[in-house]
Design a protein around this motif. Structure first.
Motif, PDB file in Angstrom:
ATOM      1  N   VAL A   1       0.860  -1.180   0.000  1.00  0.00           N
ATOM      2  CA  VAL A   1       0.000   0.000   0.000  1.00  0.00           C
ATOM      3  C   VAL A   1       0.898   1.232   0.000  1.00  0.00           C
ATOM      4  N   MET A   2       0.747   2.068  -1.052  1.00  0.00           N
ATOM      5  CA  MET A   2       1.606   3.237  -1.224  1.00  0.00           C
ATOM      6  C   MET A   2       0.969   4.522  -0.694  1.00  0.00           C
ATOM      7  N   GLU A   3      -0.353   4.546  -0.703  1.00  0.00           N
ATOM      8  CA  GLU A   3      -1.076   5.767  -0.339  1.00  0.00           C
ATOM      9  C   GLU A   3      -2.469   5.396   0.146  1.00  0.00           C
ATOM     10  N   LYS A   4      -2.995   6.180   1.070  1.00  0.00           N
ATOM     11  CA  LYS A   4      -4.363   6.008   1.547  1.00  0.00           C
ATOM     12  C   LYS A   4      -5.077   7.357   1.470  1.00  0.00           C
ATOM     13  N   ASP A   5      -6.254   7.356   0.853  1.00  0.00           N
ATOM     14  CA  ASP A   5      -7.021   8.593   0.706  1.00  0.00           C
ATOM     15  C   ASP A   5      -8.504   8.246   0.785  1.00  0.00           C
ATOM     16  N   PRO A   6      -9.193   8.643   1.855  1.00  0.00           N
ATOM     17  CA  PRO A   6     -10.596   8.261   2.017  1.00  0.00           C
ATOM     18  C   PRO A   6     -11.538   8.907   1.003  1.00  0.00           C
ATOM     19  N   ASN A   7     -11.128  10.026   0.397  1.00  0.00           N
ATOM     20  CA  ASN A   7     -11.997  10.729  -0.560  1.00  0.00           C
ATOM     21  C   ASN A   7     -11.277  10.988  -1.878  1.00  0.00           C
ATOM     22  N   HIS A   8     -10.590   9.993  -2.364  1.00  0.00           N
ATOM     23  CA  HIS A   8      -9.790  10.107  -3.578  1.00  0.00           C
ATOM     24  C   HIS A   8     -10.681  10.228  -4.821  1.00  0.00           C
ATOM     25  N   ARG A   9     -10.154  10.905  -5.845  1.00  0.00           N
ATOM     26  CA  ARG A   9     -10.817  10.969  -7.150  1.00  0.00           C
ATOM     27  C   ARG A   9      -9.823  10.547  -8.226  1.00  0.00           C
ATOM     28  N   SER A  10     -10.338   9.891  -9.243  1.00  0.00           N
ATOM     29  CA  SER A  10      -9.481   9.397 -10.313  1.00  0.00           C
ATOM     30  C   SER A  10      -8.868  10.548 -11.105  1.00  0.00           C
TER      31      SER A  10
END
Length: 204
Positions: A107-116
């Motif tokens: 796992v490189m990054e965690k973002d609860p509200n990520h957008r493509s």
């Protein structure tokens, strides 16, 4: 005698009417359309995605004992705490072979509200969709519009080119652009269990 025949005839008519009404009422009930309201998309996703969670096992999770296994052939993901299976859930991966790469990742990054940054819509100044389902890599924005990436809630990045795990629709077969789609009720559990550096293995 005449009065008795008249009474019997009347009784026969009543009995015939009751039988006819009973039969046709049953028939009407059988062919009557289902008046239940259609289920929401999230309800359908949850119904077809019955993941098995073991809260007590998840409580043992630390930054060093959690790992994830994703099986492309089974279309399932498994979260382990040590040697114990904490989560066993259906997923939806790349719709074409190779879109979801196999191999060992972290796992490189965690973002609860990520957008493509690649897939989404072109919207106007008020946020109204002008053109849906576009790719920022190949589509040009119409005049007066801007690109808005598709939401990828509870995003966990696995590769530098954008493949990760996040909430998505699970139709029961591979359907994504490469990411690993998770059920709406399971994604936050996995998100909270994994850390930056958690190993993730993707296998055929």
């Amino acid at each position: 005698m005449f009065e008795l025949k008249k009474v019997l005839k009347s009784a026969g008519v009543v009995i015939f009417a009751l039988v006819w009404l009973s039969n046709h009422t049953s028939l009407a009930q059988e062919v009557a359309p289902d008046k239940k309201k259609p289920k929401k998309a999230t309800e359908l996703i949850q119904k077809q995605s019955p993941a098995k969670t073991v809260p007590r096992v998840l409580e043992k999770a630390t930054s060093s004992n959690v790992s994830v296994l994703i099986s492309l052939s089974k279309q399932r993901a498994y979260v382990y705490v040590g040697e114990e299976t904490a989560i066993d859930t259906p997923v939806s991966t790349g719709k074409r072979k190779g879109m979801t790469p196999t191999g060992d990742y972290k796992v490189m990054e965690k973002d609860p509200n990520h957008r493509s940054s690649v897939y989404g819509n072109f919207v106007d100044s008020k946020g109204r969709v002008v053109r849906a389902g576009v790719s920022s890599r190949i589509d040009s924005a119409p005049s007066g519009t801007r690109y808005e990436g598709a939401p990828m809630k509870w995003f966990m990045r696995l590769t530098s080119d954008g493949v990760g795990m996040h909430i998505g629709i699970l139709p029961g077969y591979p359907a994504s652009h490469g990411c690993v789609r998770l059920p709406v009720d399971i994604a936050p559990l996995i998100y909270n269990a994994v850390k930056i550096g958690t190993p993730v293995k993707i296998t055929e």
